[in-house]
Enzyme design. Structure first.
Site, short mmCIF file in Angstrom:
data_model
loop_
_atom_site.label_atom_id
_atom_site.label_comp_id
_atom_site.label_asym_id
_atom_site.label_seq_id
_atom_site.Cartn_x
_atom_site.Cartn_y
_atom_site.Cartn_z
N LYS A 73 -25.08 61.74 15.26
CA LYS A 73 -23.11 62.16 14.33
C LYS A 73 -23.77 62.03 13.15
O LYS A 73 -23.56 60.58 13.15
CB LYS A 73 -22.35 61.39 15.09
N SER A 148 -13.80 62.41 19.31
CA SER A 148 -14.13 62.97 18.03
C SER A 148 -15.81 63.48 18.25
O SER A 148 -16.45 64.38 16.98
CB SER A 148 -13.83 62.05 16.75
N SER A 172 -14.37 59.18 22.23
CA SER A 172 -14.94 60.27 21.11
C SER A 172 -16.34 60.22 21.87
O SER A 172 -16.64 60.76 21.54
CB SER A 172 -15.01 59.72 19.98
N1 GLN Z 1 -9.57 60.08 20.35
C1 GLN Z 1 -8.90 59.07 19.82
C2 GLN Z 1 -8.75 58.42 18.23
O1 GLN Z 1 -8.16 60.01 18.68
C3 GLN Z 1 -10.72 58.34 19.95
C4 GLN Z 1 -11.21 58.71 18.25
C5 GLN Z 1 -12.87 57.71 18.83
O2 GLN Z 1 -13.16 57.90 19.91
N2 GLN Z 1 -13.85 58.03 17.50
O3 GLN Z 1 -8.67 58.03 17.60
#
Ligand code: GLN
Length: 473
Positions: A73, A148, A172
């Protein structure tokens, strides 16, 4: 060369039996990663992969990730490569050092194919917040892969990489794993060093793994876990051992609150059907209550932006990356850089975070959210006195269409309803594909979330492996 759907184990066998060489393998994966029909990769590192593959050919094939093509990532530093975190503000930035996890996978013989797409600074659930365009779901190109870490999930689901690394602050890793039908694993907070991970919310962030099998997710995790002197929140305890168990006698806690309104009926049914199969194998199903989980999303969306606002203060146009030209003075340089460099979702969170930490609102929001966080943690601690693992859906719905939730941030935040409490509590959890839902002529995966006790990754993987056997057998 048949490298389709390779796992680490199959790859090892292939190399040992001389079915293919590391260079052939590298070339094959590079070809696919470069074709990239899903826009999983922001960068494919052809030169380094090929030279590393040739180097490996002169070494014995003993290391744990020997020759394994892996995607990383783009918020995890790989020395000499860009690390954009999906943001325009870091577009010109080149990583000056390796993250601890990067060092570990390199030392274990992995081939780092490239850097994968993500929502800007890991904020989002669809990769639509990436400054470089969204990633597509390999099961249906009109749908999101989740986020994400959508790029890493799509790379593994679409077999552009054997395994991948992601980061999980509120879901994420697990949410995109669920939406793309792969394994996504997030360790206990403190198990894996965050050194070299571009911080989103430091008390919630953990690096974890994507794979096609539970065994591969564990193998990669075992390489990256462990204490690190560069991360004072990393913990020095016994490493995770590989265990195998049957489901007979295993106590599975099923929280009442995880099957409430807002859950897609078909997702709920697929998860319940899977749990019924586990019961048939001898698992004890125990209904539990995580009473404060109703407040998890609200608490997360206070604690997380508070930490985001502090962590993102360092992007000032001077220290890293993008620098707004033609600014009259220092203050306008800060303002212009951040205005032009950050996207809308990042700005929204910085503003919310600054607000909840400001004098007069701190007690009402931030301190209150921290108290709720403690209650959520205590619910889990009580539950784990009676069960071995906890199970439920990973996400409330299957993969959604591009644009479906973009206009309303709260509807996007609801994607995280089953995942954020795990980060607030610091627990380890994994998403495993447990069925398919037919929609518009496509079959879309459903994720089953399995939550383990603190630092008991060994048992979590063992149970997940047994569940995988039942579901695929
Ligand atoms: N979807 C969640 C957010 O927008 C989780 C993001 C993540 O785990 N980096 O904060």
């Amino acid at each position: 060369m048949a490298s389709n759907q390779l796992t680490i184990q199959k790859l090892r066998r292939g190399i040992a039996e001389k079915k293919f060489s590391v260079s052939e393998l590298a070339r094959d994966y590079l070809k696919r990663a470069k074709a990239d029909p899903f826009h999983s990769f922001l960068l494919v590192d052809e030169d380094n992969v090929m030279s590393r593959a040739r180097e490996l050919e002169r070494e014995p094939a003993t290391d744990r990730l020997f020759g394994v093509p892996i995607a990383v990532k783009d918020n995890i530093l790989v020395r000499g490569l860009p690390a954009t975190a999906g943001s325009k503000i870091l577009e010109p930035y080149i990583a000056a050092y390796d993250a601890t996890v990067t060092k570990k996978i390199k030392a274990a013989g992995a081939l780092i194919l490239g850097k994968t797409n993500l929502d800007e600074f890991a904020m989002g659930s669809s990769t639509e917040n990436s400054a470089f365009g969204a990633t597509k779901n390999p099961h249906d190109s009109s749908r999101v892969p989740g986020g994400s870490s959508g790029g890493s999930a799509a790379a593994v689901a679409g077999d552009l990489a054997v395994v991948a690394l992601g980061s999980d602050t509120g879901g994420s890793i697990r949410q995109p794993a669920a939406l793309t039908g792969v394994i996504g694993f997030k360790p206990t907070y403190g198990r894996v060093s965050r050194h070299g991970l571009i911080a989103m919310a430091s008390s919630l962030d953990q690096i974890g793994t994507f794979a096609k099998t539970v065994e591969d997710a564990r193998t990669l995790y075992q390489v990256i876990e462990g204490p690190d002197r560069y991360d004072s929140t990393s913990v020095d305890i016994a490493p995770t051992e590989s265990q195998e168990i049957s489901l007979a006698g295993v106590r599975l806690g099923v929280p009442r609150e995880y099957f409430s309104a807002g859950l897609d009926r078909r997702v709920g049914e697929a998860v319940k059907k899977a749990i019924a199969k586990f019961e048939k194998e001898g698992a004890h199903i125990i209904e539990i209550s995580l009473a404060h989980s109703t407040y998890a999303l609200a608490a997360y969306y206070v604690v997380m932006p508070a930490e985001v606002s502090a962590n993102l203060a360092r992007f000032d146009g001077l220290r890293y990356g993008y620098h707004a030209e033609k600014s009259e003075n220092l203050l306008s340089l800060y303002k212009n850089t951040r205005d032009e460099g950050f996207g809308a979702e990042v700005k929204r969170r910085v503003m919310i975070g600054t607000y909840v930490l400001s004098h007069g609102y701190y007690d009402a929001y931030y301190v209150k959210a921290q108290k709720v966080r403690r209650l959520i943690r205590d619910d889990f601690a009580a539950a784990f006195r009676a069960v071995d693992v906890i199970m439920g859906p990973t996400t409330p719905s299957i993969a959604f269409k591009f644009g479906a939730k973009g206009a309303d941030p709260v509807s996007m935040y609801l994607e995280d309803v089953y995942t954020v409490s795990i980060n607030l509590a610091g627990l380890p959890a994994l998403s495993l594909s447990c069925g398919l839902v037919a929609e518009e002529g496509k079959n879309l995966p459903v994720g089953l979330q399995i939550i383990g006790n603190w630092f008991d990754e060994g048992k979590l993987f063992a149970v997940a492996g047994a569940c995988e056997k039942v579901l695929t057998g």
